[in-house]
Scaffold this motif. Structure first.
Motif, mmCIF file in Angstrom:
data_model
loop_
_atom_site.group_PDB
_atom_site.id
_atom_site.type_symbol
_atom_site.label_atom_id
_atom_site.label_comp_id
_atom_site.label_asym_id
_atom_site.label_seq_id
_atom_site.Cartn_x
_atom_site.Cartn_y
_atom_site.Cartn_z
ATOM 1 N N MET A 60 48.499 50.900 82.737
ATOM 2 C CA MET A 60 48.816 49.726 81.929
ATOM 3 C C MET A 60 47.896 49.567 80.719
ATOM 4 O O MET A 60 48.338 49.160 79.639
ATOM 5 C CB MET A 60 48.771 48.468 82.791
ATOM 6 C CG MET A 60 49.941 48.342 83.777
ATOM 7 S SD MET A 60 51.571 48.260 82.985
ATOM 8 C CE MET A 60 52.171 49.947 83.213
ATOM 9 N N HIS A 61 46.614 49.910 80.860
ATOM 10 C CA HIS A 61 45.723 49.811 79.703
ATOM 11 C C HIS A 61 46.056 50.884 78.663
ATOM 12 O O HIS A 61 45.990 50.627 77.453
ATOM 13 C CB HIS A 61 44.258 49.933 80.149
ATOM 14 C CG HIS A 61 43.754 48.723 80.848
ATOM 15 N ND1 HIS A 61 43.992 48.496 82.193
ATOM 16 C CD2 HIS A 61 43.050 47.644 80.405
ATOM 17 C CE1 HIS A 61 43.443 47.340 82.544
ATOM 18 N NE2 HIS A 61 42.875 46.806 81.484
ATOM 19 N N PHE A 62 46.448 52.060 79.148
ATOM 20 C CA PHE A 62 46.887 53.102 78.209
ATOM 21 C C PHE A 62 48.182 52.670 77.524
ATOM 22 O O PHE A 62 48.359 52.874 76.315
ATOM 23 C CB PHE A 62 47.084 54.425 78.955
ATOM 24 C CG PHE A 62 47.385 55.591 78.056
ATOM 25 C CD1 PHE A 62 46.369 56.235 77.367
ATOM 26 C CD2 PHE A 62 48.682 56.036 77.869
ATOM 27 C CE1 PHE A 62 46.642 57.306 76.515
ATOM 28 C CE2 PHE A 62 48.964 57.104 77.035
ATOM 29 C CZ PHE A 62 47.942 57.739 76.353
ATOM 30 N N LEU A 63 49.091 52.067 78.279
ATOM 31 C CA LEU A 63 50.340 51.573 77.692
ATOM 32 C C LEU A 63 50.049 50.531 76.615
ATOM 33 O O LEU A 63 50.666 50.540 75.537
ATOM 34 C CB LEU A 63 51.221 50.980 78.786
ATOM 35 C CG LEU A 63 52.592 50.451 78.359
ATOM 36 C CD1 LEU A 63 53.456 51.577 77.807
ATOM 37 C CD2 LEU A 63 53.287 49.777 79.538
ATOM 38 N N ALA A 64 49.115 49.619 76.901
ATOM 39 C CA ALA A 64 48.748 48.614 75.900
ATOM 40 C C ALA A 64 48.181 49.277 74.649
ATOM 41 O O ALA A 64 48.492 48.867 73.519
ATOM 42 C CB ALA A 64 47.734 47.637 76.493
ATOM 43 N N ALA A 65 47.368 50.310 74.845
ATOM 44 C CA ALA A 65 46.784 51.008 73.698
ATOM 45 C C ALA A 65 47.857 51.714 72.875
ATOM 46 O O ALA A 65 47.804 51.724 71.634
ATOM 47 C CB ALA A 65 45.733 52.008 74.183
ATOM 48 N N LEU A 66 48.840 52.296 73.545
ATOM 49 C CA LEU A 66 49.960 52.909 72.816
ATOM 50 C C LEU A 66 50.678 51.870 71.967
ATOM 51 O O LEU A 66 51.002 52.100 70.797
ATOM 52 C CB LEU A 66 50.949 53.544 73.801
ATOM 53 C CG LEU A 66 50.535 54.812 74.547
ATOM 54 C CD1 LEU A 66 51.612 55.188 75.562
ATOM 55 C CD2 LEU A 66 50.308 55.969 73.580
ATOM 56 N N GLY A 67 50.959 50.707 72.587
ATOM 57 C CA GLY A 67 51.712 49.676 71.888
ATOM 58 C C GLY A 67 50.962 49.054 70.733
ATOM 59 O O GLY A 67 51.585 48.583 69.771
ATOM 60 N N ASN A 68 49.630 49.071 70.789
ATOM 61 C CA ASN A 68 48.834 48.429 69.744
ATOM 62 C C ASN A 68 48.449 49.367 68.602
ATOM 63 O O ASN A 68 47.828 48.916 67.632
ATOM 64 C CB ASN A 68 47.558 47.839 70.357
ATOM 65 C CG ASN A 68 47.855 46.655 71.263
ATOM 66 O OD1 ASN A 68 48.839 45.950 71.069
ATOM 67 N ND2 ASN A 68 47.003 46.449 72.265
ATOM 68 N N ASN A 69 48.799 50.630 68.717
ATOM 69 C CA ASN A 69 48.460 51.592 67.663
ATOM 70 C C ASN A 69 49.717 51.916 66.867
ATOM 71 O O ASN A 69 50.621 52.610 67.360
ATOM 72 C CB ASN A 69 47.860 52.861 68.268
ATOM 73 C CG ASN A 69 47.206 53.748 67.217
ATOM 74 O OD1 ASN A 69 47.777 54.023 66.168
ATOM 75 N ND2 ASN A 69 45.987 54.199 67.511
ATOM 76 N N GLU A 70 49.798 51.415 65.640
ATOM 77 C CA GLU A 70 51.006 51.572 64.839
ATOM 78 C C GLU A 70 51.252 53.006 64.409
ATOM 79 O O GLU A 70 52.362 53.353 64.000
ATOM 80 C CB GLU A 70 50.925 50.667 63.604
ATOM 81 C CG GLU A 70 50.918 49.173 63.943
ATOM 82 C CD GLU A 70 50.876 48.304 62.705
ATOM 83 O OE1 GLU A 70 50.732 48.876 61.593
ATOM 84 O OE2 GLU A 70 50.971 47.073 62.843
ATOM 85 N N ARG A 71 50.244 53.851 64.494
ATOM 86 C CA ARG A 71 50.426 55.252 64.080
ATOM 87 C C ARG A 71 50.993 56.119 65.200
ATOM 88 O O ARG A 71 51.371 57.263 64.962
ATOM 89 C CB ARG A 71 49.087 55.827 63.613
ATOM 90 C CG ARG A 71 48.513 55.147 62.379
ATOM 91 C CD ARG A 71 47.200 55.802 61.973
ATOM 92 N NE ARG A 71 46.174 55.616 63.001
ATOM 93 C CZ ARG A 71 45.038 56.334 63.070
ATOM 94 N NH1 ARG A 71 44.820 57.299 62.199
ATOM 95 N NH2 ARG A 71 44.160 56.101 64.035
ATOM 96 N N MET A 72 51.056 55.591 66.413
ATOM 97 C CA MET A 72 51.574 56.338 67.559
ATOM 98 C C MET A 72 52.998 55.898 67.859
ATOM 99 O O MET A 72 53.268 54.708 68.016
ATOM 100 C CB MET A 72 50.684 56.112 68.780
ATOM 101 C CG MET A 72 51.215 56.712 70.084
ATOM 102 S SD MET A 72 51.285 58.518 70.097
ATOM 103 C CE MET A 72 49.557 58.923 70.443
#
Length: 515
Positions: A28-40
C-alpha cells in the motif's frame, strides 16, 4: 520521504516510468508512492501474468525495461510463466515484489513464502531491500541489470517496513550506459572465409539482429555472398514486410525443419544458437541440422550484431553492396471458407502500415508468416519461451509502448483463456489492440502433437482432455463484460472486413474467428 517513495523516485530517475501493477496489502505504501509521482504511469492488471507479460511487450518495442508490482510470493508465482517467456526473449524487466515486514515474518503468517527461492531460477539478479536508507541504491542496481544487453530480469523484494520507514539521502551508483561487447575479429574473419567459399550457408538471426541497422547490413551480406538469412521459428521481434530485408523462418515441425536445413553446408549464428527441436520426439533428433553441417558462431548473445555485420562487410570487401529488400506483394482480400491459407491472405491484405503483430495462433496461423512477407511494413513478435498465455499481455505492453501504432494480437482460444484479463486493461487504458481469437474449441496443437509423439490413436476420454467445447466459451460476452467491442466472423471476407474496420476507430476490438 519513505522507502517506497525513494524507490519510485529512483525508478523514474533511472528511466523506468511505467509500472504494471497488481497490488496487495503489503504494497500500500508503494501504491501510494506510485499514485503521487506524476512522472510514473501506473497500469492496473487483474492478474500478475498480465503484469509480467505486458512488461515483456513494453521492452520488446522500447528496448528499455518496465517495472511490475507483484503481491508477495504467490503474486510472483502467478507472474512466473510470462517472466519465463520474457527471459527467453532477452527482455529487461524490474519486478518489485512485496513482502511482510521483518517483525511480522517471525510469526509465519499465511502468505509467508520463500520469495528469493521462487524468483531466483527466472531472475538474473535478486535482492531483498533490507533498509529504507539503501533502497535507492538497490533500485538503481536493479534497473542497471535489467538494462544490460541482452536484457535481464531483476527482482527486488520490498518488505513492508522498508517501504514505510523514512529514507535518508539517496546515494546512487554511477550508471554507465550499457554497451554491447565487440565481436571477436577472429570469428568475423573465419565467417568471411566460410562465405567466400561459396558453399551453401544459412545465417540465423535473432534478438537485435532481426531489425534496424543490423538487419539491413545482414541483407547486404546476403546480397554480396548468396548466403540465405533465416530465423528460428520463434523470434522476439522482427521488422518485416515490403522494403525490408526478408528472413526465412525455419519450420516448427521436426521433419520440415530438417528438410529445410538439409540444403546447407554451413550455419552461421547471430545472437542465437543452432536450431533445436522444441520438444523431444521418439525416433527424431533434437538437433535439426543435417549430418556434416558446420555451425559457426558469429555474434554471441551479449555482443553487437550491427557492428559484427559492419566488420564482416569490410572483411568481404562488400561495404558498397545494396541490401536485399522484400518487394511489395498486393494480396487481394480473400473470400469463401476460413482456413489457414485464407486467414493468411486476409491478414496480409488487412495489415496497416507500421502495425505490430503479436502471434500466438499456434495451429491456425502457422501459414500466416510465409504469406505476409510482402505485406506493408510491420513488426512481428513471437513467444520465445513456449509458455502459453503470452500474447494478450504482450500486445497490451506493446500498445502502451507505441501508442501511435495499431497492434494485432492473434491467439488460439485455449491460449487466450490463460490471460484474457488483458482485455480489461486494454479497455481501461483505451489501447489500440485488435485481438483475434481463433475459436476451434480445442487445444488443436495437442491433437497434432499426440500423433507426433507416437502415443497412438486418442480415444474419447483422451480427446475430452484437449477439447474445450463442453461448454463452448462465449468470447463476445466475455469481451462485452470487460468493455471491449467484438464481432464474430465465419468467412474469409468477413474476417478481412473486421480487421480493416477495427483500425478505423481508436480503442480495443475483439474478433472471434469461428472455425
Amino acid at each position: 520521504m519513505n522507502g517506497a517513495e525513494s524507490l519510485v523516485n529512483t525508478l523514474v530517475g533511472q528511466g523506468v516510468d511505467i509500472c504494471f501493477a497488481n497490488p496487495g496489502t503489503s504494497e500500500m505504501h508503494f501504491l501510494a508512492a506510485l499514485g503521487n509521482n506524476e512522472r510514473m504511469r501506473s497500469v492496473l492488471c487483474l492478474f500478475e501474468g498480465v503484469c509480467t507479460g505486458a512488461a515483456d511487450g513494453w521492452y520488446r518495442m522500447k528496448d528499455t525495461p518496465a517495472s511490475t508490482l507483484l503481491h508477495l510470493g504467490p503474486g510472483l508465482a502467478n507472474g512466473l510463466a510470462n517472466i519465463h517467456n520474457a527471459k527467453r526473449a532477452s527482455s529487461g524487466m524490474v519486478n518489485i515484489v512485496g513482502e511482510h515486514s521483518a517483525s511480522h515474518l517471525k510469526y509465519d503468517p499465511p502468505l509467508t513464502s520463500d520469495i528469493e527461492g521462487l524468483a531466483r531460477p527466472l531472475s538474473h539478479w535478486v535482492r531483498r531491500a533490507d533498509a529504507a536508507d539503501t533502497i535507492a541504491w538497490d533500485t538503481a542496481n536493479a534497473v542497471a541489470h535489467a538494462s544490460e544487453h541482452p536484457g535481464k530480469i531483476a527482482t527486488l523484494i520490498l518488505p513492508g517496513d522498508t517501504s514505510w520507514q523514512q529514507a535518508g539521502s539517496a546515494v546512487l551508483p554511477v550508471r554507465a550506459r550499457a554497451a554491447r561487447k565487440t565481436p571477436s575479429f577472429a570469428r568475423v574473419e573465419h565467417v568471411a572465409r566460410v562465405l567466400r567459399s561459396g558453399e551453401p550457408t544459412l545465417i540465423i538471426l535473432a534478438n537485435k539482429a532481426t531489425r534496424g541497422v543490423a538487419l539491413e547490413r545482414a541483407g547486404r551480406i546476403a546480397a554480396a555472398t548468396g548466403a540465405r538469412l533465416g530465423s528460428q521459428f520463434f523470434t522476439a521481434r522482427i521488422e518485416r514486410g515490403a522494403g525490408r530485408t526478408p528472413i526465412e523462418r525455419i519450420p516448427y515441425a521436426v521433419p520440415q525443419a530438417m528438410a529445410f536445413l538439409e540444403a546447407f553446408r554451413h550455419i552461421v549464428t547471430v545472437e542465437t544458437a543452432e536450431p533445436v527441436a522444441f520438444f523431444a520426439y521418439p525416433d527424431k533428433p533434437s538437433l535439426l541440422k543435417a549430418e556434416g553441417t558446420l555451425v559457426h558462431p558469429l555474434v554471441e548473445a551479449d555482443e553487437d550484431s550491427a557492428l559484427a555485420f559492419e566488420m564482416l562487410l569490410e572483411a568481404l570487401g562488400a561495404t558498397g553492396t545494396a541490401p536485399r529488400r522484400q518487394e511489395r506483394i498486393e494480396t487481394p482480400a480473400p473470400s469463401g471458407a476460413l482456413n489457414p491459407l485464407s486467414i493468411a491472405h486476409a491478414l496480409a491484405a488487412a495489415l496497416p502500415e507500421n502495425a505490430i503483430l503479436v502471434d500466438e495462433s499456434l495451429t491456425t496461423g502457422r501459414e500466416s508468416m510465409g504469406h505476409t512477407m510482402g505485406a506493408l511494413p510491420h513488426d512481428l513478435i513471437n513467444n520465445m519461451g513456449g509458455s502459453i498465455g503470452y500474447a494478450t499481455p504482450v500486445a497490451t505492453g506493446a500498445a502502451l509502448a507505441c501508442p501511435d501504432r495499431r497492434v494485432f494480437c492473434m491467439v488460439g482460444d485455449g491460449s487466450a483463456m490463460y490471460t484474457i484479463q488483458s482485455l480489461w486493461t486494454q479497455a481501461r487504458e483505451q489501447l489500440d489492440v485488435t485481438t483475434i481469437i481463433f475459436a476451434n474449441n480445442s487445444y488443436a496443437i495437442l491433437k497434432a502433437e499426440y500423433a507426433n509423439m507416437g502415443a497412438g490413436s486418442p480415444g474419447a476420454r483422451a480427446l475430452s482432455m484437449i477439447d474445450i467445447d463442453q461448454p463452448c466459451i462465449d468470447w463476445q460476452a466475455m469481451a462485452r463484460s470487460m468493455g471491449v467491442p467484438s464481432v464474430a466472423v465465419d468467412t474469409a471476407e468477413d474476417f478481412h472486413k473486421a480487421m480493416v474496420d477495427s483500425t478505423r476507430e481508436r480503442g480495443p476490438k475483439l474478433i472471434v474467428v469461428r472455425l
